[in-house]
Design an enzyme around this catalytic site. Structure first.
Site, short mmCIF file in Angstrom:
data_model
loop_
_atom_site.label_atom_id
_atom_site.label_comp_id
_atom_site.label_asym_id
_atom_site.label_seq_id
_atom_site.Cartn_x
_atom_site.Cartn_y
_atom_site.Cartn_z
N GLU A 8 24.04 85.04 94.11
CA GLU A 8 23.54 83.69 94.37
C GLU A 8 24.34 82.64 93.59
O GLU A 8 23.78 81.74 92.98
CB GLU A 8 22.04 83.60 94.05
CG GLU A 8 21.21 84.54 94.93
CD GLU A 8 19.71 84.34 94.83
OE1 GLU A 8 19.22 84.02 93.73
OE2 GLU A 8 19.03 84.51 95.87
N ASP A 58 14.17 91.20 99.25
CA ASP A 58 13.80 90.30 98.16
C ASP A 58 12.30 90.12 97.99
O ASP A 58 11.76 89.10 98.42
CB ASP A 58 14.45 88.93 98.41
CG ASP A 58 14.36 88.03 97.19
OD1 ASP A 58 13.81 88.46 96.18
OD2 ASP A 58 14.85 86.89 97.27
N GLU A 104 5.80 84.77 93.98
CA GLU A 104 6.70 83.85 94.69
C GLU A 104 6.50 83.90 96.19
O GLU A 104 6.51 82.87 96.86
CB GLU A 104 8.16 84.19 94.33
CG GLU A 104 9.17 83.42 95.16
CD GLU A 104 10.61 83.77 94.86
OE1 GLU A 104 10.86 84.63 94.00
OE2 GLU A 104 11.50 83.14 95.48
C1 BDP Z 1 14.78 85.16 94.55
C2 BDP Z 1 14.22 83.92 93.91
C3 BDP Z 1 15.18 83.28 92.96
C4 BDP Z 1 15.67 84.33 91.96
C5 BDP Z 1 16.23 85.51 92.69
C6 BDP Z 1 16.60 86.64 91.74
O1 BDP Z 1 13.89 82.99 94.94
O2 BDP Z 1 14.52 82.23 92.31
O3 BDP Z 1 16.63 83.77 91.12
O4 BDP Z 1 15.27 86.02 93.56
O5 BDP Z 1 15.84 87.60 91.68
O6 BDP Z 1 13.72 85.81 95.20
O7 BDP Z 1 17.63 86.59 91.10
#
Ligand code: BDP
Length: 684
Positions: free
Chosen positions: A275, A348, A376
């Site tokens: 990311e 996720d 989340e």
């Molecule tokens: C996603 C979240 C994000 C996290 C990411 C992670 O939306 O905020 O940084 O996972 O696990 O689900 O690195």
């Protein structure tokens, strides 16, 4: 010591009795979690002192709490048994009228006492004991996604307990450590995986040292998430290439500095090349190169690196396949003190996913499951969603890598094949809110994570019952219906948000409400819901069969064939693996469209049932917590209808089919729903 213990005991019993007098229906703000009020203790007690003081809260007349080296224990427990106790293992044995708690270490003795306290607070303290317990995993960690500015990424319970303001909160940290120790959690990562390099500057490290000093007596170690570019951001180096000698030297010096401050520091958690974060691939190196460089710096101090496999890029490859594709070839290249941290599902933290195929596939590298405790993707701290069934579903999933019975639990806890380390992590749902977790029932998810990390074969039902009896009431007229509510809650969320294997239909950014239509020009396709639901006039679902993205082939047989075949694939995962026509016939003989509609409706019905159950237990719950949960259940029901209407009205634009009998007419129109822009301040 005995004398101190006796006087502490009197004091503690008194305090405890006072707290009992007011317990039943007095106002409760949730701050005590599942525990009896803590004994009053001086601040510099050792772990064993704490264990003895906690023991004094129990109505046990004679107790001996000690570690295996204490010769007095030999009168009650054989030398061989004592010698064989592992570092975190304990024996609780009643001999005549004496209750003996023997731990392989002070920490283990404390766990033994908390074992008794759980029984006591649940109203099940037995007259006599003969038990021996040790944890399933060696490292049982919370991951806090807390930022240094005091905000919490995906946190719904207020600001960060660690970083909000400059103040240290010793009483709060002790209460936190006590709660964690009571369920056996033995480590915590203090900052967000999206890590700021500044966490490693001297100011922040000093705060970490102070926190570590406060958590240590409860057997908790601290860990930090690091930013891979720290040598550039903090050290002024022109590169963070893991094979560059200056970079290696910078990390070695930094690690040395940390251990000077915190001799029992646990290690690093790393999110790299994920990311948009920096990582070894920026320099043409592999995840193994990056992880090993850090592992070598930590090895002299017994520190570990937890390297996350949550990596994906907007490429042609199905996102669900990427972690496996990238990490499997690296198996056998990692140092012994590297653990690969893998989210429970391949995408996720969705309300339901199959287990990640990396579990069991990596044989030479320890793989640790990462669960999300913070909700989340399950309604934040507004929805009652008891997550032990989700954790249990993953841990109990059979990977078949060594034939039947190779569950995710067994391939990660070292019982299926030997591992240099075993570990498990949960993304914390904790903040500065008085009740710690935002929703009173969200405390159960913290509790359940700890209990499963301690014993990965526990059932979510057992855990719910334990938690309810400690938290709300011993009365079965309260416990039985609430246990039912908890046990149906996660499935309810799946049903009203994304049933039958649907996933990622969330609004972009906040992940609270539905936006299956979500589209933004120029947006990465793998961040758009249509990437996952693939709805069109022909049908709905992701084709991950051998004819599609072939994600099924990452699973061992017979799962591969089962998932590949729409007739055999479990219906709970059907649209995860298959794109099927709207008139596909389901096991119920209904069409897929009708089944989808009725499942969304079932979710709404369940949300209604949750609210009804809560009303029925009103006489057993204090007014403060009753009102708090009642208000949230109302929001949950509202949101369930919102989700159902949004998803069904949108998918109807493709199916062009009417809603079957039994589905309530929509409350909203699709246009109204598309106009909703959530005020996230309100929902946070
Ligand atoms: C996603 C979240 C994000 C996290 C990411 C992670 O939306 O905020 O940084 O996972 O696990 O689900 O690195």
């Amino acid at each position: 010591m005995i004398l101190i213990y006796r006087s502490m005991k009197k004091k503690c019993v008194l305090l405890f009795l006072c707290s009992l007098l007011v317990l039943p229906l007095a106002a409760e703000d949730g701050s005590r979690l599942w525990l009896p009020a803590a004994p009053e203790m001086s601040e510099d007690l050792s772990t064993l002192d704490i264990a003895r003081c906690e023991m004094a809260l129990l109505p046990v007349k004679n107790a001996l709490v000690s570690t295996s080296g204490d010769r007095r224990l030999r009168r009650y427990i054989s030398k061989a048994e004592l010698r064989s106790l592992g570092e975190e293992e304990f024996i609780v044995r009643t001999v005549d009228s004496l209750c003996v708690v023997a731990g392989g270490s002070e920490r283990a003795a404390l766990y033994g006492v908390y074992r008794l306290m759980r029984d006591y607070a649940s109203g099940c303290l037995a007259a006599s004991y003969d038990i021996r317990e040790k944890p399933s995993y060696e490292l049982r960690l919370l991951n806090h996604w807390d930022n240094l500015d005091g905000s919490v990424e995906r946190g719904y319970a207020g600001r960060s307990i660690w970083w909000e303001g400059d103040t240290l909160r010793p009483a709060l940290y002790r209460a936190y450590a006590r709660a964690n120790a009571s369920v056996g959690i033995n480590g915590t990562v203090l900052n967000n995986v999206n890590a700021s390099p500044r966490v490693l500057d001297s100011l922040h490290l000093d705060k970490v040292r102070q926190i570590a000093d406060l958590l240590r007596p409860y057997g908790m170690k601290v860990y930090l998430s690091i930013n891979f570019s720290s040598p550039m951001a903090l050290g002024g180096l022109p590169t963070a290439d893991p094979l560059d000698a200056r970079v290696v030297g910078w990390w070695c010096d930094k690690v040395k500095e940390i251990y000077r401050l915190i001799p029992d520091f646990g290690g690093f958690l790393v999110k790299a090349n994920s990311e948009g974060l920096p990582g070894p691939q920026d320099y043409g190196r592999t995840h193994a190169d990056g992880a090993n460089m850090l592992a070598d710096a930590l090895a002299p101090y017994d520190g570990v690196v937890m390297w996350r496999a949550f990596v994906y890029n907007p490429t042609e490859t199905d996102r669900a396949k990427q972690a496996y594709t990238e990490f499997l070839p690296l198996d056998s290249l990692f140092r012994d003190n590297v653990i690969i941290q893998v989210k429970n599902g391949p995408v996720d933290f969705q309300p339901r996913e199959p287990f990640s195929p990396l579990f069991g596939a990596m044989r030479h590298t320890p793989v640790m499951p990462e669960f999300q405790i913070t909700q989340e993707y399950l309604g934040f701290s507004n929805h009652l969603a008891y997550l032990a069934p989700l954790y249990e579903e993953c841990l109990d999933s059979d990977t078949y890598v060594d034939g039947p019975g190779s569950t995710v639990a067994r391939v990660t806890d070292g019982s299926a094949f030997p591992l240099s380390h075993t570990a498990i992590a949960g993304v914390a749902n904790i903040g500065l809110d008085t009740n710690w977790c935002g929703h009173h029932f969200a405390q159960a998810n913290w509790y359940a994570f700890g209990r499963l990390a301690w014993c990965d074969t526990l059932s979510s039902e057992t855990i719910a019952r334990e938690w309810l009896r400690q938290t709300f009431s011993h009365d079965d007229r309260c416990v039985v219906p609430l246990k039912r509510a908890m046990m149906l809650s996660r499935e309810a969320v799946v049903d009203y948000m994304m049933p039958l294997g649907l996933h990622h239909l969330f609004a972009f950014g906040h992940h609270y409400g539905p936006e299956p239509w979500g589209y933004r020009k120029g947006m990465r396709p793998d961040w758009l819901p249509s990437y996952y639901h693939r709805a069109d006039s022909a049908g709905i679902g992701s084709d991950r069969t051998q004819a599609g993205s072939d994600a099924v082939s990452q699973y061992a047989e017979p799962l591969r064939s089962i998932y590949n075949d729409a007739g055999r694939c479990p219906e709970t995962l059907l649209l995860w693996f298959h794109h099927l026509p709207w008139n596909h016939v389901m096991a119920s003989q209904r069409t897929l469209w009708d089944e989808l509609c009725l499942t969304y409706q079932r979710g709404v019905d369940s949300a209604r049932e949750l609210a009804g159950i809560w009303q029925s237990v009103a006489p057993y719950i204090d007014a403060e917590r009753f009102a708090h949960v009642e208000a949230r259940l109302r929001v949950q029901l509202h949101d369930a209808v919102w989700w159902k209407d949004a998803c069904l009205l949108y998918f109807q634009t493709f199916s062009c089919l009417p809603f079957p009998a039994g589905v309530e007419p929509p409350v909203y129109t699709l246009d109204e729903l598309k106009r909703i822009k959530l005020d996230m301040k309100h929902h946070n």
